[in-house]
Design a protein around this motif. Structure first.
Motif, short mmCIF file in Angstrom:
data_model
loop_
_atom_site.label_atom_id
_atom_site.label_comp_id
_atom_site.label_asym_id
_atom_site.label_seq_id
_atom_site.Cartn_x
_atom_site.Cartn_y
_atom_site.Cartn_z
N SER A 59 0.83 -0.89 -0.24
CA SER A 59 0.14 0.39 0.16
C SER A 59 0.96 1.51 0.24
N GLN A 60 1.35 1.36 0.89
CA GLN A 60 2.54 2.23 0.73
C GLN A 60 3.76 2.91 -0.50
N ALA A 61 3.95 1.77 -0.96
CA ALA A 61 4.76 1.72 -2.11
C ALA A 61 4.13 1.89 -2.89
N ASP A 62 2.45 2.13 -3.18
CA ASP A 62 1.68 2.18 -4.59
C ASP A 62 1.76 3.80 -4.54
N TYR A 63 1.65 4.55 -3.05
CA TYR A 63 1.51 4.96 -2.89
C TYR A 63 2.03 6.21 -3.34
N GLU A 64 3.31 5.92 -2.96
CA GLU A 64 4.88 6.62 -3.55
C GLU A 64 4.81 6.83 -4.86
N ARG A 65 4.42 5.37 -5.95
CA ARG A 65 4.16 5.14 -6.99
C ARG A 65 3.77 6.37 -7.69
#
Length: 160
Positions: free
Chosen positions: A47-53
């Protein structure tokens, strides 16, 4: 969040690959970490990785390679998150000048292979030489030592 157990020891998937490469080449290891640690559970991390992306967030890195100019060959390892390199990798490539260096990528993935990440590195580091990398499913990392060593031999990187 992708962990493997090898000989009773826990590793991150890319961490294990880096250890095998470091031991086989005699190279120094440097762990690319962010100032704010990532969650340790898969769903929270994803979830965090997707938000950053989605928001083009380039996290701050926790440490510097003080003698980066001393290296001619740099193995760069990363997991594939959301079909690309994690955003901290973009921070890493933006921070250092790879001109004249040789970059050797390696990665673990959940089934997507390189997902165009080598092309992204070539685009960011046009003045570097990119050598054929090694990418493997995170499900196979724990039993990959023999294949990693074979790859290192093929590219002429095993220490003598």
């Amino acid at each position: 969040a992708s962990r493997v157990i090898v000989n009773g020891n826990w590793y991150g998937s890319v961490e294990y690959m880096a250890d095998v490469i470091g031991e086989a080449t005699g190279g120094d290891l440097f762990c690319i970490q962010t100032t704010e640690p990532y969650p340790s559970t898969f769903d929270a991390l994803a979830s965090q990785a997707d938000y950053e992306r989605q928001n083009n967030i380039y996290p701050d890195l926790a440490a510097d390679i003080e003698n980066f100019d001393d290296y001619d060959v740099v193995f760069v390892g990363y997991p594939i998150w959301w079909y690309q390199m994690p955003m901290p990798m973009y921070s890493f490539f933006g921070k250092y000048d790879f001109a004249g260096k040789t970059i050797i990528p390696f990665s673990s993935h959940g089934g997507s292979g390189w997902s165009g990440t080598v092309d992204a590195i070539v685009k960011m580091e046009a003045d570097a030489t990119i050598v054929e990398g090694y990418s493997i499913s995170r499900n196979d990392v724990g039993s990959s030592k023999k294949e990693i060593l074979k790859w290192l031999e093929q590219i002429g990187m095993l220490k003598k």
